[in-house]
Structure formats: C-alpha cells, structure tokens
Design a protein around this motif. Sequence first.
Motif, short mmCIF file in Angstrom:
data_model
loop_
_atom_site.label_atom_id
_atom_site.label_comp_id
_atom_site.label_asym_id
_atom_site.label_seq_id
_atom_site.Cartn_x
_atom_site.Cartn_y
_atom_site.Cartn_z
N ALA A 67 0.78 -1.20 -0.02
CA ALA A 67 0.02 -0.02 -0.06
C ALA A 67 1.08 1.38 -0.08
N ALA A 68 1.92 1.24 0.94
CA ALA A 68 2.77 2.24 0.86
C ALA A 68 3.55 2.53 -0.46
N ARG A 69 3.87 1.47 -1.13
CA ARG A 69 4.73 1.63 -2.34
C ARG A 69 3.77 2.31 -3.40
N PHE A 70 2.52 1.62 -3.38
CA PHE A 70 1.58 1.86 -4.70
C PHE A 70 1.25 3.63 -4.29
N SER A 71 1.04 3.92 -3.10
CA SER A 71 0.67 5.31 -2.85
C SER A 71 1.56 6.00 -3.37
N THR A 100 10.78 4.22 -6.46
CA THR A 100 9.77 5.13 -7.08
C THR A 100 9.95 6.43 -7.31
N ASP A 101 9.32 7.11 -8.16
CA ASP A 101 9.88 8.61 -8.51
C ASP A 101 9.72 9.72 -7.33
N GLY A 156 4.90 7.37 0.34
CA GLY A 156 4.86 6.02 0.85
C GLY A 156 5.60 5.95 2.24
N ILE A 157 6.71 6.87 2.59
CA ILE A 157 7.43 6.66 3.62
C ILE A 157 6.58 7.38 4.94
#
Length: 474
Positions: free
Chosen positions: A177-181, A221-222, A227-228
């Motif tokens: 979820a954090a990565r996709f956000s 990711t860009d 996410g963090i």
Amino acid sequence: MHSAASAIESLTQLSKSPSVSRLAAAFADAGYELALVGGPVRDAFLGHEVHDLDFTTNALPDDIIRVVEPIAEAHWDIGRDFGTIGAQIAGEKVEITTYRADQYDGKTRKPVVAFGDSLEEDLTRRDFRVNAMAVRLPELVLVDPSGGVEDLMAGILRAPKSAEVSFTEDPLRMMRAARFSSQLGFQLDEETEWAMTEFASSIENISAERVNEELCKLLLTDKPRAGIELLVRTGIASYVLPEIPALRLEVDEHHHHKDVYEHSLTVLEQAIDLEKERHPGEPADLTLRLAALLHDIGKPATRQLESGGAVSFHHHDLVGAKLSVKRMKALRFDKETTQNVARLIELHLRFFGYSDAAWSDSAVRRYARDAGDLLERLHILTRADVTTRNKRKADRLSFAYDDLENRIKELSEAEEMAAVRPDLNGEEIMAILGIPAGREVGEAYNYLLNVRLDEGPIGADLARERLLAWWANR
C-alpha cells in the motif's frame, strides 16, 4: 488517467503483439481460459507503458507447461507449488499463474495454497481493487468484479475485500500500500489506513527479505516520500525502519533546530532530483536513496542542548553510519550496499566548512580518495543536504561545492587521481630498504602515498630520498 477508449486501444494493440497473441491462441486451442491480469491492465488505464506481462488461467501448472512448451523459447518454474510458470515467448518474458483460492491461517503470510476455477474469485483475493482487474483473451473482455476502474478514476487504494481481512491474511500488503501510494500517487481510503494502523505490528510476521523487497521498490519510485510518510503515520515504520520515526525530535521552547524528519525527506527528494538531472535516463540509485533517507539517523542519539538555545549533534555522522549497518543487516541488505550506504553517511559532513576556508590540494585529494567509487554519490548527497531557506546561504554552499567539484576534476585530469599510487611500488620499497614483505613495507607504502596525496607526483629519485630519510628517522 487515460479514457476507457484509450485503454482499450492500448490493450488491443498489446493483444496483437506476438507474445500475447501466440499465448492466447495456444490456451484457447487447448480449451483453457487465459486473462491478462493486474498491473498491465491497471497501467493501460493509467496511460503508462505496460511492463511485466502477468497472466492467469484455469489450467494447472503441468497443463500450463504443456501448452506453452511448443510456442516458448524457454520455460521455467517460478513457483510450481504456487501455480506460477515463467516462459519466454517471442523474446518476451511472461508469467502464467493458475487461478488461486487460497486460505490463510492468520498467523503467517504463508497461505494454504488452493487452486481455483473462477477468474472472479481469483481477482477478489488480490491486494487492491486497482490491481484486481483482468482482460479475458482473446476476447478482450474486461473483468472488474470489485470496481477497480472506479478506484483508478478516483485515485484511491482499497482492498477488494475488507482491509482488515486483506491485511490479516497477508500483512505484506501494508507495505505494498505504501509503495503504490508513491508509485501511483493514490490516497488510501479511511478504512484501509485505519487497518494499517490497527495491524501495524503484524508486519513482524513477514520475513526481513520480503520487507526488504517492498521497501526497495518504494524507494525506487519517483516520489517515495508519500509512501514513507504513510509507513510512519500508521506506525509500520516503527517495526520496519524505526530510525525514521525517531527523527521526529521534540523541540522545547528554549532550543530550536530544524525538523530532522522533514529535513531527511526533503534531502531524499532533492537527491532524486539531482540524480535525474545529472544522470538522465539511468536506473534509480538505491544506494544513494538509502543514504539520503538515513543520513541523519545518528542525530537522536547525539543531540545536546547547549546554553544559549543552540542544539548540537556532534559525531552524528559516525553514529549514523553504525546505526545504518545494524538496520540494513537486520533487513538483509547485501554487504556491498550496506557498506556503501554507511560510508556515504560517514562522509556526508566532510564538505561543510569548505566555503569558510579554502582547502589545500592535499585536502581535496583526500576527500576524493576517501570517497573512492562513491564520489559522484557523495557529490549528490552533499548538495541535497542543503535544505536551508536562506537563499544567500544556499547559494554560497552551492558555489563552494561547484568550486570543490571543479578542483577535483582539475587535479584528477592533471594527476590521474583515480589511480593515485606512490612513486615507488612495494617491490621497489623492499629493494631500497633491504627488508622482506611485511608490516614495515605497508607502513612505508602508506608514508609515500601520503606524500603523493600532499604534494602530487615527486618522481622516483626524490621518493627514494624521502623514503630513506623517513626510514632513518622512524
């Protein structure tokens, strides 16, 4: 997001590609269902370039192999027990997985693997609705049982089932979820973020290797900041990377310093911008990004409140380097990445002060020598570490670092600094001093190396004189 018509056109073109069309025909001829699933379908609707072709089918693993064998240049087991077979078809790598209907025990991430017979059932057990869409092949029929298209349009991440059930089944989905956000720029709905907070501690049930994999994908990711921040806000970072939430230092009314947590996220963002500016088109640099995020993690342990309202963090570079090694080992990072990140953290303060007093050529040589292969990353990290809003101070530091980079370049070109060696090698030192190989040869070599760094090339004859004088005065 692209229009539905644009997405259909993109998927139509994809279905006509040699790899997809051959695969679709082979499964249809064999009497099996086949669908393109997940990320490729999502990315087509978002207008992104489609990578990593994933397919799902009602064929069992042995049947998948039997179908792809005649049309594939190669095939391999990615996880036959989990129903996944890899293949290379028309030069493109694909993954084909049998429909799943797994059950979880609620204690570990490992499911009781069960193959299903329904595409819709398979989709409802996936992580998020935007990833729970499929296109049946070769018919090109969209299957979206949970409303993934609507969530794409709204920019929302939520589970096909309840978030509580989804995260209980597989806590790693919280990291996803954090990565996709960050990757998609989407927000979590209220229930999903609540569930991440409620079940944050369950991330400890996941192996360090799997957590590492998702953390790296997030950092690459860009825009990893979102996410963090989500991991910190929900408490998951306290289990995965506790040094980051620890940066949120309390500020009392008498002592003032910048917010170290916010500063670290800004440094990460600025490092990414510089990375792209200086090395356009190159892959994202995980080592640099880890160093940028972790560069100040030594500050909480070294904070001192001084008289007059000042706050100091003496030796936070050295403490931070040690803490980074400990954390990265716990997360199962490889040795080289761990050492490089720690070295960058250790060196990240070296530059400051250059603008106040010009360095000697010797000091410039040592700076470059100590950084070694990490010099370009150190350039980016040091520049990114300037987050002051004082434009005059920021400009002064930027100009000073421009000067330092130019001096390194000039010295390197003049002296081939990248391959700095003493004017005498080990065999010559042993011959001149009449000593065998051993510790004393190393000491002599280091002495001549320091002479070389301080003074530049002096030639073999003068090096011989200096060596003998040093030997006589030891």
